[in-house]
Write an enzyme that holds these catalytic residues in place. Sequence first.
Site, PDB file in Angstrom:
ATOM      1  N   GLU A 115      33.546  28.116  13.358  1.00 43.41           N
ATOM      2  CA  GLU A 115      34.172  28.415  14.652  1.00 43.41           C
ATOM      3  C   GLU A 115      34.769  27.187  15.323  1.00 43.41           C
ATOM      4  OE1 GLU A 115      33.324  30.572  18.909  1.00 43.41           O
ATOM      5  OE2 GLU A 115      31.697  30.345  17.465  1.00 43.41           O
ATOM      6  N   ASP A 116      34.089  26.063  15.226  1.00 46.20           N
ATOM      7  CA  ASP A 116      34.472  24.915  16.049  1.00 46.20           C
ATOM      8  C   ASP A 116      35.197  23.812  15.294  1.00 46.20           C
ATOM      9  OD1 ASP A 116      33.354  26.189  18.219  1.00 46.20           O
ATOM     10  OD2 ASP A 116      31.375  25.286  17.903  1.00 46.20           O
TER      11      ASP A 116
END
Length: 767
Positions: A115-116
Site C-alpha cells: 500500500e505505501d
Amino acid sequence: MAYWRRSPRQTQAATESVAVVPSSAMPLPAKPVKSPRSGMIRQYDLVERVRSYNPDTNEDLLNRAYVYAMKAHGTQTRASGDPYFSHPLEVAAILTDLKLDDATIVAALLHDTIEDTEATRAEIDHVFGHEIGALVEGLTKLKRLELVSREAKQAENLRKLLLAIADDVRVLLIKLADRLHNMRTLEFVPPTSRRRIAEETLDIYAPLSGRMGMQEMREELEDLSFRMLDPEAHAVVMQRLEALEDRNRNLIGEIESQLTKNLQKNGMAAHVYGRRKRPFSIWTKMERKSVGFEQLSDIFGFRVVMDDVEACYRALGVVHTTWPVVPGRFKDYISTPKQNDYRSIHTTVIGPGNQRVELQIRTEEMDQIAELGIAAHAFYKDGVGSPTELLKRESNAFAWLRHTIGILSDSSNPEEFLEHTKLELFHDQVFCFTPKGKLIALPREANVIDFAYAVHTDVGNSAVGCKINGKFAPLSSELQNGDEVEVLTSEAQAAPPSAWESLAVTGKARAAIRRATRTAVRDQYAGLGRRIVERLFARAKIEYADDKLKGALPRLARASIDDVMASVGRGEMKASDVARAMYPDYKEERVVRYGAKKSLAVKLKLKADPHHPARAASVIPIRGINSDLPVKFAPNGGAVPGDRIVGIVTPGEGITIYPIQSPALKDFEEEPERWLDVRWDIDETIPQRFPARIRIDNVNEPGSLAQVATVIAEHDGNIDNIHMGRRAPDFTDVTIDLEVYDLKHLTAILAQLRAKPAIAKAERVNG
C-alpha cells in the site's frame, strides 16, 4: 496499519535491486545493514530473536525481507519523525515475543509495502513466495470508499480483516501487533485522529484479541486506549494502584510464600506469583458495580501454576482447607473452557490479614494459552497442515471466528455487521444446557430467545414458549449458569415477532430475526402482488400461469417470479406491466377519472357480492390486522367490518384500508391505478378487534371521563389512545381511538354514550 507522514516514494529500481539479491549474499553472521537510527532493531538482532525459539529458522529469508522492506520504505518517516521502517520492525519484534513462524515475521516486515510503496503483490510473490504474498495482501488496508459513515468504513475494514483471517489466521496476529505498536506511539498522531483510533481499538481490536485468548495484548491495548480517552481517570487509578502496592508489598510476598509452602507440604511443586490488575480493568469494574476504589477487594490476583490437571484439583483442595472460601466466587474453566480456549480454576479465599485473595490455578500449558491465546499454538512445530488447519482442530477461539465470518452473509449492511461483531466481542459468557445435555455458551445477560437461535435458527423462528429447569418461563427470561432450557416450538409460527430483535442479546439471534422478518415482509408483498396480478388477469379474462411469467422475466428485469410479485405488491411495478410482458398485445382498459359525486357512485360498487364467482375472484379478501398481507387501516379513523371499504396501494408500504365514506379518498382521485377492490373476510369463530375513532363532547364535571370508560369497558371495547382538549369552560373535546369487533359493536357503544347525561355529543370520526 501504521499512521505516518509520507515522503516521496522510492523508485521501482530500488525495490527491484533487492529482488535479485542472491541468498548467498547474506549469510549469518554477516555485516548487517546499517540501521538508520540506533534505537531500531538491527538485522542480526531480529534473526537472533527468532532463532532463540526456532533454531531451524530460515535466516536467509529473514535477511532478504529486512533489506527489501528497508529499501522499499526508503526515506519515509512516521509522524514521530522516526524512519517509517521502524514500524514494521517493531511489529515483527512483537510477533517474535509470541514465538511465531518465519512467514509471519517476514509478512510483518513487509505488511505496509504493497500500500505505501511501489511494491506489488506479484513482486512479493516472486521474491518471497505465494504464502507470504497472501499474508501481506490480507493486511493491505481497504482503499478509500465513498461510504456514508465512519462506522460503515470501520465495518468494511473489519469485514476484510475477518475474511482474510478465514484464509490464514496469522493475518489477525500481524494486524493486532500492528495496532499495538500504533497505540504505543499514538501521542505523535494528530489530536483529531487520536480519539477515533483509541475508540476503534477499544471497540474492536482489544476485545478481538481477548476473544482470541491473547490476554496480555488485550490488557495493553485497553490501557493505552483508556489513557488516551480518559487521561484523568487513568492517572487517578494509577496513583491509587501504586500507593496500594507500596502498602501491601510485604503482604503479597507473604501470600506467595504461604501458598508455596502449603503446597510443598502436600508434595506438590508449584510456581506462585502475584500480579495486580490493569487500570482499565479496575475502572470498568468500579463503573459496573458502582463502587469506589477502596471497596474493590480483588485488585491483586495470584496464579498457581501446576504440573498437570490432577495437580490443579489437588492444589484447590489444599487452598480450600487452608483458608475460608468466599461463597459464589468459584469457577471451573478447566472442565468447561471459555470459547477463547481459556482454562483455569478460579477461587477466592480469605487469606492472611483477612484480605481477599483471588487465585487462578492452572497448568503451564494453560498459562501460556491464557497469555498468548491462539498464538500459543506452536505453528513452526506443526509438521502437518497449515496453521489455519491446525487451529480448526485445536482452537475454540478460531471456531468463534469462523462463526462470525459466517454471519457476514446474514448482514444487510456494514453497520449491522459491525453491531453484531461488537455484541459478540464484548460479552462474557454463561453456560446452559439443552434437555439432552448439549452445552450452549451464550453472552452474559442472554435470554431464552438467544438460546433458541444458538440451538438452531429454525428453533428460534418457531419458538413460542420455554421451560427453564422444568418450570414454564417467558422467552425473555435472562439465563444463569447451569440452567437447563427446553424451547417449545410451533409449526404455526413461521416467523418470529419483529419486537424480538430488541429483546435479543446475541448478534446471531438479532441477525436471524431481522432476516426472518425481511423474508416474512417480502412474502407478504409477494402474496399481495400475486393477488393483484391474478385479479387483473381475471378481470381481463386472460390466462395467468407461472410458467408463462417465467419466460417473461427478462422483459421485467427480475430474477424470479417472487421478485415480480413482491415488486407489484410494493407498488414498484404495475400489474398491467406484468400482463404486457406476458401478452404483448394486451391493452389496459381506459380508466375514466370521475368527479367527486360520480367517483363516490362508482366506489360504492366496491362491495363484493360473495355469490358472484367472477366478482369474488377479482377482489382481495381482508382478514384483519394479523393478515398475511401487508395491510394497515386508515390512520385517522380506521375501518371496521360492516363498512364498505376500498384499498389504496402505497409503494413500499402495502395496502391502506379506508371506509368508502372517508374524505381522505379525495386525495387519490387522480391516481386510479392505486385503487383496489377489497372485501372483508372475517372468521366469526375467532373474534378480532379493528380500529375506530370516536369524538365526544363531554360536560366538564367530576366523573364524566369515568362514565365514558365504563360504557366502553361494559361493551367489551378497548381504549387504545385518548386525547382531551378544552373547547369551552364547560365542555371538553375527547377523541378516543378504540378497538371494536364490527360496525354493529361500534354503533352500540355510541348509542350508550349518547344516553349518558354528561355527554352532549358522541360521533364516529372517518379519517
